[in-house]
Design a protein around this motif. Structure first.
Motif, short mmCIF file in Angstrom:
data_model
loop_
_atom_site.label_atom_id
_atom_site.label_comp_id
_atom_site.label_asym_id
_atom_site.label_seq_id
_atom_site.Cartn_x
_atom_site.Cartn_y
_atom_site.Cartn_z
N ILE A 182 0.86 -1.20 -0.09
CA ILE A 182 -0.10 -0.07 0.26
C ILE A 182 0.93 1.37 0.06
O ILE A 182 0.69 2.22 -0.85
CB ILE A 182 -0.85 0.03 1.09
CG1 ILE A 182 -1.87 -1.29 1.17
CG2 ILE A 182 -1.70 1.49 1.47
CD1 ILE A 182 -2.87 -1.11 -0.13
N SER A 183 1.85 1.31 0.85
CA SER A 183 2.95 2.44 0.96
C SER A 183 3.43 2.87 -0.61
O SER A 183 3.54 3.71 -1.02
CB SER A 183 3.64 2.22 2.04
OG SER A 183 3.40 2.10 3.04
N ARG A 184 3.85 1.65 -1.17
CA ARG A 184 4.48 1.94 -2.47
C ARG A 184 3.38 2.47 -3.59
O ARG A 184 3.91 3.38 -4.26
CB ARG A 184 5.21 0.49 -2.97
CG ARG A 184 5.93 0.51 -4.09
CD ARG A 184 6.58 -0.62 -4.26
NE ARG A 184 5.59 -1.83 -4.71
CZ ARG A 184 5.48 -2.82 -3.65
NH1 ARG A 184 6.44 -2.87 -2.67
NH2 ARG A 184 4.74 -3.77 -3.82
N PHE A 185 2.22 1.85 -3.25
CA PHE A 185 1.44 2.07 -4.44
C PHE A 185 0.89 3.69 -4.20
O PHE A 185 0.77 4.27 -5.20
CB PHE A 185 0.17 1.16 -4.57
CG PHE A 185 -0.84 1.26 -5.48
CD1 PHE A 185 -0.36 1.52 -6.83
CD2 PHE A 185 -2.14 1.15 -5.40
CE1 PHE A 185 -1.11 1.44 -8.04
CE2 PHE A 185 -3.10 1.20 -6.33
CZ PHE A 185 -2.35 1.35 -7.72
N ASN A 186 0.61 4.07 -2.89
CA ASN A 186 0.33 5.22 -2.50
C ASN A 186 1.18 6.35 -3.09
O ASN A 186 1.03 7.59 -3.79
CB ASN A 186 0.31 5.62 -1.15
CG ASN A 186 -0.87 4.93 -0.39
OD1 ASN A 186 -1.91 4.56 -1.24
ND2 ASN A 186 -1.13 5.01 0.87
N GLU A 187 2.54 6.23 -2.84
CA GLU A 187 3.72 7.03 -3.33
C GLU A 187 3.73 7.14 -4.94
O GLU A 187 3.77 8.07 -5.59
CB GLU A 187 5.02 6.67 -3.03
CG GLU A 187 5.04 6.80 -1.31
CD GLU A 187 5.14 8.46 -0.72
OE1 GLU A 187 5.36 8.94 -1.54
OE2 GLU A 187 4.94 8.48 0.27
N LEU A 188 3.31 6.00 -5.59
CA LEU A 188 3.49 5.85 -7.00
C LEU A 188 2.15 6.65 -7.71
O LEU A 188 2.43 7.31 -8.58
CB LEU A 188 3.44 4.34 -7.31
CG LEU A 188 3.62 4.10 -9.00
CD1 LEU A 188 4.88 4.63 -9.40
CD2 LEU A 188 3.47 2.84 -9.30
N LEU A 189 0.89 6.40 -7.07
CA LEU A 189 -0.03 7.23 -7.51
C LEU A 189 -0.01 8.66 -7.28
O LEU A 189 -0.32 9.43 -8.15
CB LEU A 189 -1.38 6.69 -6.88
CG LEU A 189 -1.68 5.30 -7.20
CD1 LEU A 189 -3.16 5.06 -6.43
CD2 LEU A 189 -2.27 5.16 -8.72
N HIS A 190 0.49 9.04 -6.20
CA HIS A 190 0.89 10.38 -6.07
C HIS A 190 1.80 11.18 -6.66
O HIS A 190 1.44 12.15 -7.50
CB HIS A 190 1.08 10.85 -4.39
CG HIS A 190 1.05 12.20 -4.15
ND1 HIS A 190 -0.05 12.98 -4.00
CD2 HIS A 190 2.30 12.96 -3.76
CE1 HIS A 190 0.60 14.14 -3.48
NE2 HIS A 190 1.77 14.14 -3.23
N ALA A 191 3.12 10.45 -7.03
CA ALA A 191 4.24 11.02 -7.69
C ALA A 191 4.03 11.01 -9.22
O ALA A 191 4.06 12.16 -9.74
CB ALA A 191 5.42 10.48 -7.24
N ARG A 192 3.39 9.96 -9.53
CA ARG A 192 3.42 9.79 -11.17
C ARG A 192 1.94 10.05 -11.58
O ARG A 192 2.12 10.93 -12.83
CB ARG A 192 3.44 8.42 -11.41
CG ARG A 192 3.19 7.95 -12.81
CD ARG A 192 4.39 8.52 -13.85
NE ARG A 192 3.83 8.27 -15.26
CZ ARG A 192 4.28 7.49 -16.17
NH1 ARG A 192 5.16 6.55 -15.60
NH2 ARG A 192 3.68 7.29 -17.28
N HIS A 193 0.93 10.19 -10.97
CA HIS A 193 -0.39 10.17 -11.32
C HIS A 193 -1.20 11.70 -10.71
O HIS A 193 -2.21 11.63 -11.21
CB HIS A 193 -1.26 9.14 -11.65
CG HIS A 193 -0.51 8.03 -12.30
ND1 HIS A 193 -0.54 7.79 -13.68
CD2 HIS A 193 0.30 6.75 -11.64
CE1 HIS A 193 0.37 6.74 -13.91
NE2 HIS A 193 0.61 6.16 -12.79
#
Length: 413
Positions: free
Chosen positions: A148-159
């Protein structure tokens, strides 16, 4: 004569007993014994003075790879939404001049940048927001937190998705559990594995769960048609079976807010002309969003205790399945919005507000804090919009100015 009456009475008893057995088997086959008692004991919503404000939220278990299809099929599904949703939504407006909002709960295990880029593009045009969806099985707390932590950061930073808490800086997210199995709620323990999932979600920044209702699944809770705080028991599954209602003047308690959609019985659409169907807020080809269903959602009247004039309707779908897209992006959806906008947006008895899951949470928190007036002004009450989402002009503006603000959003007419 007495003998005849005795035989007739016995036959009647046998007939009634047989009916009861059949009815009980039908109830058990759809796991209705879990929640039917709560449904029968429901209390009517208190009478209100003035208009009832309706917060309408459409959440989507948005799974481009559903059915394990190839990449080209996934692309066709996402492209259909990328072009079809603006074409549908741009024809409709709520009381604030805002188009329908769609919350895309995207599954972590299906992540592909090109899909999220297109969905993020819809959000940037003012059509919705992205949140977290997850299918997992036999998981561990360590792996779940890392995922979840990894996906959160990815969604925020990339999208440009997800908001940061203004107080803590932590990323906050809404959650829908795959296969309905929040907090290990299946009897066989499949499709989760975590009895402390509510605690983990809270620690990770989840602001609320939007999984329910899940009927006819066995994962459905005893508590229905409610907004409540659930307290996790890490030694037991399905801790959200019951909880503490969110109420005006109350404070956050427990581990996680649970926001449910309408659940009940539909006596107009009966199975084999006898048994009522389950109304579980699901929208698809086989259960289109008819005006009669919209009326039932409104009558359910889910609200924060002490605030019966603000009601919250959360419906759901699995938007990428081909058999349902004509319903979700075509005439049935137009009919649903037309009914909402004509029957429940007259400004006297009802006022309609299209909201995302984050905005629904914010308005719930505003109600809990005792805020009054137009609930649409509290769309960003606690959590601000994600960076990639078009900011909305305050609904406190005049209707004419609000309409102008919609026209200013890229892609809007």
């Amino acid at each position: 004569m007495n003998q005849f009456l005795g035989v007739a009475g016995l036959a009647l008893i046998i007939l009634v007993a047989a009916f009861c057995v059949v009815a009980w088997l039908a109830i058990r086959s759809r796991n209705m014994q879990v929640w039917l008692g709560s449904y029968l004991r429901r209390r009517p919503r208190a009478a209100v003075k003035g208009p009832t404000h309706i917060m309408f939220c459409f959440v989507d278990h948005y799974e481009p790879a559903w059915g394990r299809v190839d990449l080209e099929t996934q692309r066709r599904r996402v492209d259909r939404w990328h072009t079809g949703y603006p074409a549908m939504a741009s024809r409709h407006r709520d009381a604030d001049g805002r188009p329908p909002q769609h919350t895309f709960f995207y599954p972590e295990e299906e992540y592909l940048p090109e899909h999220l880029d297109k969905i993020a593009g819809l959000c940037a045009q003012g059509y919705g927001e992205i949140e977290i969806h997850l299918h997992h099985d036999n998981d561990t707390p360590e792996n779940f937190c890392a995922t979840i932590s990894r996906f959160n950061e990815l969604l925020h930073a990339r999208h440009g998705a997800l908001s940061r808490d203004p107080q803590t800086g932590q990323l906050r997210f809404g959650f829908i559990h795959g296969n309905w199995s929040l907090d290990n709620s299946r009897a066989d323990g499949r499709w989760c594995g975590l009895n402390n999932e509510l605690i983990l979600l809270r620690e990770l920044g989840c602001y609320a769960d939007f999984t329910l209702p899940s009927a006819p699944s066995e994962t459905q809770t005893r508590t229905i048609n409610a907004i409540y705080y659930a307290t996790d028991d890490p030694c037991c599954p399905k801790s959200h079976n019951t909880g503490t209602p969110v109420k005006v003047g109350g404070t956050a308690s427990g581990d996680l807010m649970i926001v449910q959609g309408p659940l009940g019985l539909d006596w107009k659409r009966r199975r084999k002309l006898i048994m009522p169907r389950i109304e579980n807020s699901d929208v698809r080809h086989s259960c289109p969003p008819t005006p009669e269903r919209v009326d039932a959602w409104v009558r359910t009247g889910i609200h924060v205790e002490g605030r019966p004039d603000w009601i919250f309707i959360k419906i759901h779908t699995h938007g990428t399945q081909e058999r349902d897209m004509d319903t979700l992006l075509g005439d049935p959806m137009h009919a649903m919005h037309d009914h909402l906008e004509t029957t429940y947006n007259d400004g006297q008895r009802h006022v309609l507000h299209y909201v995302t899951s984050r905005e629904m949470y914010n308005i719930i928190k505003a109600a809990e804090a005792g805020m009054q007036g137009n609930p649409a002004r509290y769309r960003d009450f606690e959590l601000p919009p994600p960076p990639g989402v078009a900011r909305w002009t305050s609904p406190a503006l005049s209707p004419d100015r609000a309409t102008e603000a919609v026209a200013d959003i890229p892609g809007m007419e």
